[in-house]
Design an enzyme around this catalytic site. Structure first.
Site, PDB file in Angstrom:
ATOM      1  N   SER A 182       0.872  -1.213   0.103  1.00  0.00           N
ATOM      2  CA  SER A 182      -0.084  -0.042  -0.023  1.00  0.00           C
ATOM      3  C   SER A 182       0.971   1.174   0.069  1.00  0.00           C
ATOM      4  O   SER A 182       1.964   1.375   0.296  1.00  0.00           O
ATOM      5  CB  SER A 182      -0.915  -0.053   1.134  1.00  0.00           C
ATOM      6  OG  SER A 182      -1.624   1.116   1.444  1.00  0.00           O
ATOM      7  N   TYR A 221      -1.699  -0.452  10.856  1.00  0.00           N
ATOM      8  CA  TYR A 221      -2.208  -0.774   9.290  1.00  0.00           C
ATOM      9  C   TYR A 221      -0.795  -0.750   8.612  1.00  0.00           C
ATOM     10  O   TYR A 221      -0.186  -1.572   8.085  1.00  0.00           O
ATOM     11  CB  TYR A 221      -3.296  -0.494   8.704  1.00  0.00           C
ATOM     12  CG  TYR A 221      -3.480  -0.465   7.406  1.00  0.00           C
ATOM     13  CD1 TYR A 221      -3.882  -1.976   7.011  1.00  0.00           C
ATOM     14  CD2 TYR A 221      -3.429   0.429   6.394  1.00  0.00           C
ATOM     15  CE1 TYR A 221      -4.011  -2.005   5.557  1.00  0.00           C
ATOM     16  CE2 TYR A 221      -3.566   0.094   4.875  1.00  0.00           C
ATOM     17  CZ  TYR A 221      -3.836  -1.115   4.680  1.00  0.00           C
ATOM     18  OH  TYR A 221      -4.137  -1.343   3.266  1.00  0.00           O
TER      19      TYR A 221
HETATM   20  P1  NDP Z   1     -11.572  -5.659   0.470  1.00  0.00           P
HETATM   21  O1  NDP Z   1     -11.922  -5.693   1.832  1.00  0.00           O
HETATM   22  O2  NDP Z   1     -12.781  -5.685  -0.647  1.00  0.00           O
HETATM   23  O3  NDP Z   1     -10.655  -6.949   0.174  1.00  0.00           O
HETATM   24  C1  NDP Z   1      -9.990  -7.573   1.262  1.00  0.00           C
HETATM   25  C2  NDP Z   1      -9.990  -9.298   0.858  1.00  0.00           C
HETATM   26  O4  NDP Z   1      -9.336  -9.783   1.972  1.00  0.00           O
HETATM   27  C3  NDP Z   1     -11.385  -9.946   0.993  1.00  0.00           C
HETATM   28  O5  NDP Z   1     -11.615 -10.580  -0.208  1.00  0.00           O
HETATM   29  C4  NDP Z   1     -11.349 -10.623   2.248  1.00  0.00           C
HETATM   30  O6  NDP Z   1     -12.185 -11.994   1.846  1.00  0.00           O
HETATM   31  C5  NDP Z   1     -10.047 -10.889   2.347  1.00  0.00           C
HETATM   32  N1  NDP Z   1      -9.508 -11.269   3.637  1.00  0.00           N
HETATM   33  C6  NDP Z   1      -9.585 -10.641   4.764  1.00  0.00           C
HETATM   34  N2  NDP Z   1      -9.212 -11.708   5.951  1.00  0.00           N
HETATM   35  C7  NDP Z   1      -8.868 -12.596   5.365  1.00  0.00           C
HETATM   36  C8  NDP Z   1      -8.378 -13.841   6.139  1.00  0.00           C
HETATM   37  N3  NDP Z   1      -8.196 -13.973   7.195  1.00  0.00           N
HETATM   38  N4  NDP Z   1      -8.314 -14.786   5.150  1.00  0.00           N
HETATM   39  C9  NDP Z   1      -8.361 -14.987   3.777  1.00  0.00           C
HETATM   40  N5  NDP Z   1      -8.859 -13.653   3.119  1.00  0.00           N
HETATM   41  C10 NDP Z   1      -8.874 -12.602   3.854  1.00  0.00           C
HETATM   42  O7  NDP Z   1     -10.782  -4.411   0.317  1.00  0.00           O
HETATM   43  P2  NDP Z   1      -9.482  -4.343  -0.942  1.00  0.00           P
HETATM   44  O8  NDP Z   1      -9.921  -5.212  -2.200  1.00  0.00           O
HETATM   45  O9  NDP Z   1      -9.066  -3.052  -1.086  1.00  0.00           O
HETATM   46  O10 NDP Z   1      -8.225  -4.848  -0.354  1.00  0.00           O
HETATM   47  C11 NDP Z   1      -7.329  -5.686  -1.068  1.00  0.00           C
HETATM   48  C12 NDP Z   1      -5.809  -5.727  -0.703  1.00  0.00           C
HETATM   49  O11 NDP Z   1      -5.585  -4.185  -1.039  1.00  0.00           O
HETATM   50  C13 NDP Z   1      -5.303  -5.420   0.836  1.00  0.00           C
HETATM   51  O12 NDP Z   1      -4.338  -6.061   1.216  1.00  0.00           O
HETATM   52  C14 NDP Z   1      -5.445  -4.156   1.203  1.00  0.00           C
HETATM   53  O13 NDP Z   1      -4.637  -3.599   2.346  1.00  0.00           O
HETATM   54  C15 NDP Z   1      -4.716  -3.604  -0.092  1.00  0.00           C
HETATM   55  N6  NDP Z   1      -4.947  -2.097  -0.574  1.00  0.00           N
HETATM   56  C16 NDP Z   1      -6.181  -1.566  -0.565  1.00  0.00           C
HETATM   57  C17 NDP Z   1      -6.294  -0.047  -0.717  1.00  0.00           C
HETATM   58  C18 NDP Z   1      -7.774   0.440  -1.060  1.00  0.00           C
HETATM   59  O14 NDP Z   1      -7.580   1.599  -0.908  1.00  0.00           O
HETATM   60  N7  NDP Z   1      -8.744  -0.370  -1.081  1.00  0.00           N
HETATM   61  C19 NDP Z   1      -4.917   0.695  -0.740  1.00  0.00           C
HETATM   62  C20 NDP Z   1      -3.943  -0.052  -0.703  1.00  0.00           C
HETATM   63  C21 NDP Z   1      -3.707  -1.166  -0.437  1.00  0.00           C
HETATM   64  P3  NDP Z   1     -13.026 -12.741   3.096  1.00  0.00           P
HETATM   65  O15 NDP Z   1     -13.593 -11.439   4.119  1.00  0.00           O
HETATM   66  O16 NDP Z   1     -14.131 -13.342   2.373  1.00  0.00           O
HETATM   67  O17 NDP Z   1     -12.119 -13.332   3.736  1.00  0.00           O
END
Ligand code: NDP
Length: 243
Positions: free
Chosen positions: A143, A156
């Site tokens: 990020s 975070y």
């Molecule tokens: P979402 O909340 O849409 O996606 C997060 C994903 O992580 C979900 O699919 C969730 O699936 C999964 N997840 C969370 N906990 C677990 C777990 N214990 N085991 C398996 N899967 C897990 O957010 P984003 O798409 O934005 O996030 C994706 C990545 O991008 C993250 O790493 C985030 O830090 C990074 N990011 C996002 C930014 C933003 O502005 N959105 C900016 C910079 C980085 P489920 O709940 O079904 O397990």
């Protein structure tokens, strides 16, 4: 395009947001994709969409990335379904915003478990075979919070700095093995990421910004760019921000 035909990619956190978009974009390039996350129904819907529209095949494996045994099982199931794992995208992540003074210890634990340990478990589950084959690609989603720290998001940020540190260390460690490592640092993307914490005022603030955010597809294209370069090209760091 069929730039990833006969390749297999695991994408964690593929039940929503950026991970779902990455899985769809990789499948559109011909890759077989294994979608991992905890929410079974959401995964199934995305798998159905990919299998109806894209060139590569998709399967879902319900996985909690904070549990090493489940991550090992995920990679084993990918091998069982498609033969080898060529690309592993460590995308699953949690952002639970709070100030450290409020002592949300359980939220710190969750972020450390998913954002750091989950990444390490993923790497560990595929790396020996990638080194043995002298090929493979690890893509870690960090990020811009892994480059800069805000006053409401230090824990975070610490986990995302850690993801970058792991990417940088791995890239050096693997430099002569044929295994490539890419760290991707997105800026604000329009997803559910900021909705999961318990600090309501910070959640509202994060979602009320009128600034145009990136779309998940913008990050998915960066992943496709990195993994479709010629074998001798190692794209180590990509930062993508909204203008
Ligand atoms: P979402 O909340 O849409 O996606 C997060 C994903 O992580 C979900 O699919 C969730 O699936 C999964 N997840 C969370 N906990 C677990 C777990 N214990 N085991 C398996 N899967 C897990 O957010 P984003 O798409 O934005 O996030 C994706 C990545 O991008 C993250 O790493 C985030 O830090 C990074 N990011 C996002 C930014 C933003 O502005 N959105 C900016 C910079 C980085 P489920 O709940 O079904 O397990």
């Amino acid at each position: 395009m069929d730039t990833l035909k006969n390749k297999t990619a695991i994408v964690t956190g593929a039940s929503s947001g950026i991970g779902a978009a990455i899985a769809e974009h990789l499948a559109n390039e011909g890759a077989n994709v294994v979608l991992a996350a905890r929410r079974k129904e959401e995964l199934s819907t995305i798998v159905e969409t990919i299998n109806s529209k894209n060139k590569g095949k998709a399967i879902a494996v319900v996985t909690d990335v904070s549990k090493q045994s489940e991550v090992d099982e995920l990679s084993a199931k990918a091998v069982e379904a498609f033969g080898e794992v060529d690309i592993y995208v460590n995308n699953a992540g949690l952002m639970l915003m709070s100030v450290i003074q409020n002592g949300h210890v359980h939220e710190w634990d969750s972020m450390i478990d998913v954002n750091i340990k989950g990444v390490l478990y993923g790497v560990n589950s595929v790396l020996p075979r990638m080194v043995e084959r002298s090929k493979g690609h690890i893509v870690n989603i960090s990020s811009v919070a892994g480059h800069e720290v805000s006053k409401v998001n230090a824990v975070y940020s610490a986990t995302k700095f850690a993801v970058r540190a792991l990417s940088m260390g791995l890239e050096k460690e693997l430099a002569r093995t044929g295994v490539r490592v890419t760290n991707i640092s997105p800026g604000a993307v329009d997803t559910d990421l900021a909705t999961h914490g318990t600090d309501e005022s910070l959640k509202q603030k994060a979602q009320s910004s009128d600034r145009k955010r990136l779309e998940s597809a913008d990050i998915a294209r960066a992943v496709v760019y990195a993994v479709t370069q010629p074998d001798y090209v190692n794209v180590n760091e990509v930062t993508v921000r909204p203008v």
